[in-house]
Design a protein around this motif. Structure first.
Motif, mmCIF file in Angstrom:
data_model
loop_
_atom_site.group_PDB
_atom_site.id
_atom_site.type_symbol
_atom_site.label_atom_id
_atom_site.label_comp_id
_atom_site.label_asym_id
_atom_site.label_seq_id
_atom_site.Cartn_x
_atom_site.Cartn_y
_atom_site.Cartn_z
ATOM 1 N N ASN A 14 0.937 -1.177 0.036
ATOM 2 C CA ASN A 14 0.023 -0.096 0.076
ATOM 3 C C ASN A 14 0.910 1.217 -0.034
ATOM 4 N N GLY A 42 1.497 6.838 -4.851
ATOM 5 C CA GLY A 42 2.094 7.002 -6.204
ATOM 6 C C GLY A 42 2.262 8.413 -6.543
ATOM 7 N N ARG A 85 -2.265 9.040 -5.734
ATOM 8 C CA ARG A 85 -3.062 7.958 -5.153
ATOM 9 C C ARG A 85 -2.335 7.022 -4.503
ATOM 10 N N ASN A 86 -2.794 6.077 -3.818
ATOM 11 C CA ASN A 86 -2.048 4.916 -3.371
ATOM 12 C C ASN A 86 -2.683 3.730 -3.893
ATOM 13 N N TYR A 87 -1.576 2.818 -4.091
ATOM 14 C CA TYR A 87 -1.839 1.531 -4.811
ATOM 15 C C TYR A 87 -1.329 0.293 -3.932
ATOM 16 N N SER A 88 -2.313 -0.717 -4.150
ATOM 17 C CA SER A 88 -2.075 -2.078 -3.563
ATOM 18 C C SER A 88 -2.379 -3.131 -4.687
ATOM 19 N N ASP A 136 -5.630 -3.218 -6.959
ATOM 20 C CA ASP A 136 -5.684 -2.301 -7.926
ATOM 21 C C ASP A 136 -5.243 -3.035 -9.366
ATOM 22 N N PHE A 137 -4.631 -4.078 -9.300
ATOM 23 C CA PHE A 137 -4.326 -4.634 -10.586
ATOM 24 C C PHE A 137 -4.835 -5.990 -10.550
ATOM 25 N N VAL A 186 3.615 -1.970 -12.691
ATOM 26 C CA VAL A 186 3.924 -0.909 -11.783
ATOM 27 C C VAL A 186 5.542 -0.732 -11.328
ATOM 28 N N PRO A 231 2.245 3.296 -13.103
ATOM 29 C CA PRO A 231 2.314 3.857 -11.776
ATOM 30 C C PRO A 231 3.568 4.013 -11.036
ATOM 31 N N LEU A 235 5.636 4.211 -7.444
ATOM 32 C CA LEU A 235 5.395 4.377 -6.196
ATOM 33 C C LEU A 235 6.720 4.433 -5.284
#
Length: 377
Positions: free
Chosen positions: A36, A39, A43-46, A49-50, A90, A129, A131
């Motif tokens: 988590n 980016g 926004r945050n990605y985990s 999200d993919f 990512v 993205p 991160l």
């Protein structure tokens, strides 16, 4: 006593190696560690999200590493080529900002902080993205990237099917084994990748434990001698002509000049970034000869172990003409000169250090190219 020495050495060696923890590379077949992370797009990605992707590629890369820079266009091409086939990518910066020494920035305009990541992504038009894991490195320590770039490819069940290099040469024109591309094509065809693991090449991951050695390096730098000497008109004309075969940065300043003082530490940092290359910073204090002690005290306070000069004549206008006839006399004044004396950058007033570095790096690369330079900007 002699019998005790091997025991003492063993204990010391164990303590030494314990101070540098190892983070093994994730084994093939492992489940993808969740994350988590913020980016550069706000926004945050985990992993979720993919979730729709057939295949997920996680690429550990960064701003400062010249090898990582050389692969940026190839990463963008992988994204464009495989996105229509359900492959998502990512990128994660694994580097602790405190773990990167200043002289490791000698081939880059940007450091590895989150703010610099935003600038890099926009400037290079990243289509994936990007991160940041630098503050804690908690995710990176689970993956175990050895260097930047380092690729991890997971199948639809998010099991690791390939880890290693993008291809086998920093210069794309010399690459013969396009391992990441081959692995993706095989997985999309329902086959096992021809290679599941390879070695990687690039800048080592800057783990947080390196901050301590970096601090020791800075302490050593701060002990370097600081001197200053007078410069008459002849010496300033010689300085301006620049027959050094180096990129020369000249900054004209004064202890009583507010903007000069406020940016001086950034100048010193610029010198530490590039001085191991064909680069020289020369500071010139636009002050009277009898103010030498005041100038030296300031330089010592700011650890300016550069080449430092001060006006060696009371006729400042004569010295202005000698150093730069196009200078109007306002401070600070900065000149960046190429190895043949050509003016690469001139600024009167506050410096934009990003703009300055974007002049310095290509000028240095023109003198001493690095192996992957043909594929980076």
């Amino acid at each position: 006593m002699l019998k005790i020495l091997p025991v003492l050495w063993s204990l010391c060696a164990s303590a030494l190696f314990a101070a540098e923890p190892s983070y093994p590379t994730l084994p093939i077949g492992s489940k993808a560690p969740d994350f988590n992370l913020p980016g550069v797009d706000g926004r945050n990605y985990s992993l979720k999200d993919f979730a729709d992707a057939k295949i997920l590629g996680v690429i550990f890369t960064c701003n400062h590493c010249p090898t990582a820079q050389a692969y940026e266009e190839r990463i963008k091409a992988l994204v464009n080529d495989f996105k229509p086939h359900g492959v998502a990518f990512v990128a994660i910066n694994p580097n602790s900002p405190a773990g990167v020494r200043l002289d490791e920035f000698g081939y880059t305009d940007l450091d590895d902080t989150f703010e610099s990541m935003k600038i890099r992504a926009a400037h290079r038009k990243f289509n994936f993205p990007y991160l940041d894991d630098g503050p804690t490195e908690a995710v990176s320590k689970k993956f175990g990237p050895v260097a930047t770039p380092h690729v991890f490819i997971f199948d639809q069940e998010r099991k690791l099917q390939y880890q290693g290099r993008i291809d086998d040469n920093e210069r794309e024109s010399l690459a013969k084994s396009r391992d990441t591309r081959n692995a993706l094509e095989a997985l999309l065809a329902g086959k096992e990748p021809p290679l599941t693991s390879t070695k990687v090449f690039g800048c080592s991951t800057k783990w947080d434990y390196k901050a301590e050695s970096n601090q020791r390096w800075m302490e050593k730098v701060h002990k370097e001698p600081v001197t200053v000497e007078p410069a008459d008109a002849a010496k300033l004309r010689e300085l301006r002509a620049n027959k050094s075969n180096k990129v020369r940065l000249i900054n004209i300043w004064a202890t009583w000049c507010g903007p000069c003082v406020s940016e001086f530490d950034d100048l010193v940092e610029t010198n530490l970034r590039f001085r191991h290359r064909d680069f020289e910073l020369v500071t010139v204090a636009a002050q009277f000869p009898d103010e030498k002690d005041k100038v030296l005290s300031f330089l010592q306070k700011h650890h300016a172990s550069t080449r430092n000069l001060y006006f060696g004549d009371t006729d400042k206008y004569k010295l202005i003409e000698a150093i730069d006839p196009d200078w109007n006399g306002a401070l600070p004044h900065t000149l960046l000169l190429g190895p043949k004396g050509e003016v690469l950058f001139r600024q009167t007033g506050d410096l934009d250090f990003l703009e300055l570095r974007r002049k310095i790096v290509p000028a240095l690369n023109a003198i001493t190219p690095w192996p992957g330079m043909a594929d980076a900007r």
